[in-house]
Design a protein around this motif. Structure first.
Motif, short mmCIF file in Angstrom:
data_model
loop_
_atom_site.label_atom_id
_atom_site.label_comp_id
_atom_site.label_asym_id
_atom_site.label_seq_id
_atom_site.Cartn_x
_atom_site.Cartn_y
_atom_site.Cartn_z
N MET A 50 -50.17 38.76 32.92
CA MET A 50 -49.66 39.29 34.13
C MET A 50 -50.49 38.77 35.34
SD MET A 50 -48.43 42.96 32.91
CE MET A 50 -49.62 43.63 32.02
N ALA A 51 -51.89 38.74 35.31
CA ALA A 51 -52.80 38.31 36.13
C ALA A 51 -52.41 36.88 36.58
CB ALA A 51 -54.20 38.32 35.62
N ALA A 52 -52.09 35.92 35.77
CA ALA A 52 -51.75 34.59 35.93
C ALA A 52 -50.59 34.51 36.93
CB ALA A 52 -51.48 33.81 34.60
N ALA A 53 -49.71 35.51 36.73
CA ALA A 53 -48.39 35.35 37.37
C ALA A 53 -48.70 35.68 38.86
CB ALA A 53 -47.42 36.17 36.85
N VAL A 54 -49.59 36.80 38.85
CA VAL A 54 -50.11 37.40 40.36
C VAL A 54 -50.90 36.23 41.16
CG1 VAL A 54 -51.52 39.26 41.39
CG2 VAL A 54 -49.82 39.83 39.75
N ILE A 55 -51.75 35.88 40.29
CA ILE A 55 -52.68 34.73 41.13
C ILE A 55 -51.86 33.61 41.50
CG2 ILE A 55 -54.39 33.29 40.44
CD1 ILE A 55 -55.64 35.27 38.39
N HIS A 56 -51.03 33.18 40.63
CA HIS A 56 -50.11 31.76 40.70
C HIS A 56 -49.11 32.27 42.17
CE1 HIS A 56 -47.79 28.14 40.56
NE2 HIS A 56 -46.94 29.06 40.35
N ALA A 57 -48.90 33.44 42.25
CA ALA A 57 -47.88 33.78 43.45
C ALA A 57 -48.49 33.93 44.60
CB ALA A 57 -47.31 35.26 42.95
N ARG A 58 -49.77 34.13 44.82
CA ARG A 58 -50.49 34.17 46.02
C ARG A 58 -49.81 35.08 47.09
NH1 ARG A 58 -51.40 27.95 45.64
NH2 ARG A 58 -49.52 27.97 46.32
N GLY A 59 -49.05 36.07 46.72
CA GLY A 59 -48.58 37.18 47.60
C GLY A 59 -47.36 36.91 48.05
N ASP A 60 -46.57 35.75 47.34
CA ASP A 60 -45.14 35.38 47.55
C ASP A 60 -44.23 35.74 46.43
OD1 ASP A 60 -43.09 33.75 47.50
OD2 ASP A 60 -43.84 32.18 48.92
N ILE A 61 -43.47 36.61 46.76
CA ILE A 61 -42.60 37.33 45.63
C ILE A 61 -41.64 36.15 45.14
CG2 ILE A 61 -40.66 37.93 47.20
CD1 ILE A 61 -42.01 39.82 44.16
N GLY A 62 -41.36 35.02 45.58
CA GLY A 62 -40.64 34.04 45.32
C GLY A 62 -41.33 33.33 43.98
N ARG A 63 -42.58 32.97 44.37
CA ARG A 63 -43.67 32.26 43.67
C ARG A 63 -43.94 33.10 42.57
NH1 ARG A 63 -46.72 28.07 44.84
NH2 ARG A 63 -48.48 28.72 43.52
N LEU A 64 -43.88 34.61 42.56
CA LEU A 64 -43.93 35.42 41.44
C LEU A 64 -42.84 35.22 40.43
CD1 LEU A 64 -45.82 37.92 40.31
CD2 LEU A 64 -43.75 39.22 40.46
N ARG A 65 -41.56 35.20 40.97
CA ARG A 65 -40.39 34.99 40.38
C ARG A 65 -40.59 33.71 39.53
NH1 ARG A 65 -37.31 36.62 45.18
NH2 ARG A 65 -37.33 39.01 45.06
N ASN A 66 -41.33 32.63 40.21
CA ASN A 66 -41.00 31.44 39.58
C ASN A 66 -41.99 31.56 38.21
OD1 ASN A 66 -39.18 30.33 40.89
ND2 ASN A 66 -40.51 29.38 42.55
N ALA A 67 -43.20 32.25 38.46
CA ALA A 67 -44.47 32.28 37.61
C ALA A 67 -43.70 32.97 36.13
CB ALA A 67 -45.45 33.17 38.16
N VAL A 68 -42.87 33.92 36.48
CA VAL A 68 -42.23 34.51 35.45
C VAL A 68 -41.33 33.89 34.52
CG1 VAL A 68 -40.71 36.69 34.71
CG2 VAL A 68 -42.73 36.94 36.42
#
Length: 98
Positions: A50-68
């Motif tokens: 979960m932390a990896a997804a948040v770190i990768h997202a850097r505050g961008d919900i689109g990047r979070l969705r991509n990480a998931v």
């Protein structure tokens, strides 16, 4: 229910200051872990993924969705993208989630 640690919750609230977005982020993270299942998570640990997804997202919900989405293909790629794949990941995680 899949728990999100307090230190990860603090990071989520810091990176995503909008309360509605925080709920969406947490929902995505829980769903990611649930879809991977116990066998998929066992190799990395729930908080680490979960932390990896948040770190990768850097505050961008689109990047979070991509990480998931990336985690669903191969969770190891997500760990690499967030710099949590190496043996020193506990130290890096502690730096990212003080």
């Amino acid at each position: 229910m899949i728990e999100i640690t307090e230190r990860l919750q603090r990071r989520i609230r810091r990176d995503f200051p909008n309360a509605k977005v925080v709920e969406e982020v947490e929902s995505h993270l829980r769903l990611m872990v649930w879809k991977l299942g116990p066998d998929g998570v066992r190799g990395a640990g729930e908080e680490r993924l979960m932390a990896a997804a948040v770190i990768h997202a850097r505050g961008d919900i689109g990047r979070l969705r991509n990480a998931v989405s990336l985690a669903q293909l191969d969770w190891r790629d997500l760990l690499v993208a967030a710099y949590l794949a190496d043996e020193d990941f506990p130290q890096h995680l502690d730096q990212e989630l003080p």
